[in-house]
Write an enzyme that holds these catalytic residues in place. Structure first.
Site, PDB file in Angstrom:
ATOM      1  N   GLU A   1      35.863 -37.709  41.676  1.00  0.00           N
ATOM      2  CA  GLU A   1      34.810 -36.507  41.239  1.00  0.00           C
ATOM      3  C   GLU A   1      35.733 -35.245  42.042  1.00  0.00           C
ATOM      4  O   GLU A   1      35.971 -35.277  43.693  1.00  0.00           O
ATOM      5  CB  GLU A   1      33.736 -36.977  41.832  1.00  0.00           C
TER       6      GLU A   1
ATOM      7  N   TYR B   1      46.153 -24.622  26.914  1.00  0.00           N
ATOM      8  CA  TYR B   1      45.295 -23.729  26.805  1.00  0.00           C
ATOM      9  C   TYR B   1      46.473 -22.341  26.484  1.00  0.00           C
ATOM     10  O   TYR B   1      47.254 -21.758  26.279  1.00  0.00           O
ATOM     11  CB  TYR B   1      45.302 -22.024  27.787  1.00  0.00           C
ATOM     12  N   ASP B   2      47.751 -23.242  26.346  1.00  0.00           N
ATOM     13  CA  ASP B   2      49.067 -23.064  25.975  1.00  0.00           C
ATOM     14  C   ASP B   2      49.423 -22.384  25.183  1.00  0.00           C
ATOM     15  O   ASP B   2      50.250 -21.376  24.831  1.00  0.00           O
ATOM     16  CB  ASP B   2      49.987 -24.256  25.723  1.00  0.00           C
TER      17      ASP B   2
ATOM     18  N   PHE C   1      49.481 -28.044  26.061  1.00  0.00           N
ATOM     19  CA  PHE C   1      48.493 -28.778  25.608  1.00  0.00           C
ATOM     20  C   PHE C   1      47.362 -27.688  26.440  1.00  0.00           C
ATOM     21  O   PHE C   1      47.596 -26.813  26.087  1.00  0.00           O
ATOM     22  CB  PHE C   1      48.464 -30.343  25.918  1.00  0.00           C
TER      23      PHE C   1
ATOM     24  N   ASP D   1      45.988 -30.024  40.239  1.00  0.00           N
ATOM     25  CA  ASP D   1      44.632 -30.064  40.062  1.00  0.00           C
ATOM     26  C   ASP D   1      45.428 -27.633  39.469  1.00  0.00           C
ATOM     27  O   ASP D   1      46.443 -27.266  39.765  1.00  0.00           O
ATOM     28  CB  ASP D   1      43.548 -29.414  40.884  1.00  0.00           C
ATOM     29  N   SER D   2      45.049 -27.971  38.495  1.00  0.00           N
ATOM     30  CA  SER D   2      45.714 -26.788  37.702  1.00  0.00           C
ATOM     31  C   SER D   2      44.544 -26.050  36.864  1.00  0.00           C
ATOM     32  O   SER D   2      43.734 -26.709  36.629  1.00  0.00           O
ATOM     33  CB  SER D   2      46.460 -26.969  36.611  1.00  0.00           C
TER      34      SER D   2
ATOM     35  N   LYS E   1      59.581 -25.245  28.925  1.00  0.00           N
ATOM     36  CA  LYS E   1      58.165 -25.019  29.848  1.00  0.00           C
ATOM     37  C   LYS E   1      58.402 -25.374  30.973  1.00  0.00           C
ATOM     38  O   LYS E   1      57.914 -24.738  32.069  1.00  0.00           O
ATOM     39  CB  LYS E   1      57.161 -25.582  28.742  1.00  0.00           C
TER      40      LYS E   1
HETATM   41  P1  ITT Z   1      43.031 -34.695  35.932  1.00  0.00           P
HETATM   42  O1  ITT Z   1      42.415 -33.936  36.783  1.00  0.00           O
HETATM   43  O2  ITT Z   1      43.224 -36.353  35.333  1.00  0.00           O
HETATM   44  O3  ITT Z   1      44.708 -34.274  36.126  1.00  0.00           O
HETATM   45  P2  ITT Z   1      41.871 -32.427  33.775  1.00  0.00           P
HETATM   46  O4  ITT Z   1      42.735 -32.327  32.484  1.00  0.00           O
HETATM   47  O5  ITT Z   1      41.012 -32.833  34.180  1.00  0.00           O
HETATM   48  O6  ITT Z   1      42.957 -33.574  34.193  1.00  0.00           O
HETATM   49  P3  ITT Z   1      42.164 -29.874  35.935  1.00  0.00           P
HETATM   50  O7  ITT Z   1      41.303 -30.804  36.074  1.00  0.00           O
HETATM   51  O8  ITT Z   1      43.426 -30.081  37.041  1.00  0.00           O
HETATM   52  O9  ITT Z   1      42.880 -31.206  34.825  1.00  0.00           O
HETATM   53  O10 ITT Z   1      41.970 -28.752  35.047  1.00  0.00           O
HETATM   54  C1  ITT Z   1      43.347 -28.917  34.471  1.00  0.00           C
HETATM   55  C2  ITT Z   1      42.822 -28.032  32.981  1.00  0.00           C
HETATM   56  O11 ITT Z   1      43.817 -26.200  32.955  1.00  0.00           O
HETATM   57  C3  ITT Z   1      43.311 -28.163  31.690  1.00  0.00           C
HETATM   58  O12 ITT Z   1      43.010 -29.412  30.839  1.00  0.00           O
HETATM   59  C4  ITT Z   1      43.877 -27.053  31.075  1.00  0.00           C
HETATM   60  O13 ITT Z   1      42.697 -26.874  29.886  1.00  0.00           O
HETATM   61  C5  ITT Z   1      44.389 -26.070  31.861  1.00  0.00           C
HETATM   62  N1  ITT Z   1      45.896 -26.298  32.487  1.00  0.00           N
HETATM   63  C6  ITT Z   1      47.014 -26.811  32.808  1.00  0.00           C
HETATM   64  N2  ITT Z   1      47.662 -26.258  32.838  1.00  0.00           N
HETATM   65  C7  ITT Z   1      48.010 -26.136  32.269  1.00  0.00           C
HETATM   66  C8  ITT Z   1      48.872 -26.044  31.119  1.00  0.00           C
HETATM   67  O14 ITT Z   1      50.282 -26.296  31.061  1.00  0.00           O
HETATM   68  N3  ITT Z   1      48.741 -25.460  29.567  1.00  0.00           N
HETATM   69  C9  ITT Z   1      47.529 -25.318  28.699  1.00  0.00           C
HETATM   70  N4  ITT Z   1      46.447 -25.601  29.887  1.00  0.00           N
HETATM   71  C10 ITT Z   1      46.611 -25.385  31.020  1.00  0.00           C
END
Ligand code: ITT
Length: 201
Positions: free
Chosen positions: A43, A157-158, A155, A72-73, A178
């Site tokens: 969580e 928002y790219d 993937f 986390d991104s 990238k």
């Molecule tokens: P994990 O927690 O399992 O790693 P998640 O997709 O839920 O997977 P996050 O909580 O870190 O991961 O959410 C990151 C989101 O931010 C991701 O799902 C995309 O919507 C966006 N994002 C992050 N990096 C990106 C990238 O390089 N290109 C496009 N979108 C991105």
């Protein structure tokens, strides 16, 4: 310390593809959660990218006893008070298609031009070690929300993320390009350098 393998704690295949290429030259086996046979959903209840990355990495390291990295991104849009930010994956619902999410950002920026469309991807990588040590790194990729979606690569928002310097969308960049520019590439290379130092002692 000899690090033989690392678990990269993500369920996001797009992230994992990028991570594999960046970590290739470290000479360490990098396993996804699935490959490591770990089926837990951590969580993410932190309020910052740092907190969430540390939560994911430490939880999985505690569970497995392995060296674990987590990412986390998210996307910060300045005109939207840095939304969706840490909620980027959850924005409009986890299961909503990115075509819809991306179009919603385009719609919400209607009437804004140039710098008013500024945005950035943020990535924090956390590394958690079996002895409880944790380190983090943070990096960004600056750009703008485009007026349309472009490109089939990447993937999330790219396809809506425009890079004025390169006059193309992030979704148009081949994986290798990238990784050179991206928030994730930069943050992960910082951690990789630290791991290399640890390998040597
Ligand atoms: P994990 O927690 O399992 O790693 P998640 O997709 O839920 O997977 P996050 O909580 O870190 O991961 O959410 C990151 C989101 O931010 C991701 O799902 C995309 O919507 C966006 N994002 C992050 N990096 C990106 C990238 O390089 N290109 C496009 N979108 C991105």
């Amino acid at each position: 310390m000899m690090i033989k393998r690392i678990i990269f704690a993500t369920g996001n295949e797009g992230k994992m593809r990028e991570v594999r290429m960046i970590m290739e030259d470290l000479g360490v086996e990098v396993l996804s959660l699935k490959e490591a046979g770990v089926a837990v959903d951590v969580e993410e209840n932190g309020t910052t990218f740092e907190e969430n990355a540390v939560i994911k990495a430490t939880e999985i390291s505690r569970l497995t006893g392995e060296v674990v990295l987590a990412d986390d991104s998210g996307l910060e849009v300045d005109a939207l008070n840095k939304e969706p930010g840490i909620h980027s994956a959850r924005y409009m619902g986890y299961d909503t298609s990115y075509h819809i999410k991306n179009q919603s950002l385009i719609d919400r920026l209607e009437g804004k031009e140039g710098e008013e469309r500024s945005a950035r991807f943020v990535c924090v990588i956390a590394a958690a070690f079996p002895d409880g040590r944790v380190m983090t790194s943070r990096a960004t990729m600056e750009g703008q929300i485009g007026y349309e979606e472009r490109g089939e690569n990447g993937f999330g928002y790219d396809p809506v993320f425009y890079l004025p310097e390169y006059q193309c969308y992030s979704g148009e960049l081949p994986l290798e390009e990238k990784n050179k520019l991206s928030h994730r590439g930069k943050a992960l290379r910082l951690i990789k350098e630290e791991l290399k130092k640890l390998q040597e002692v």
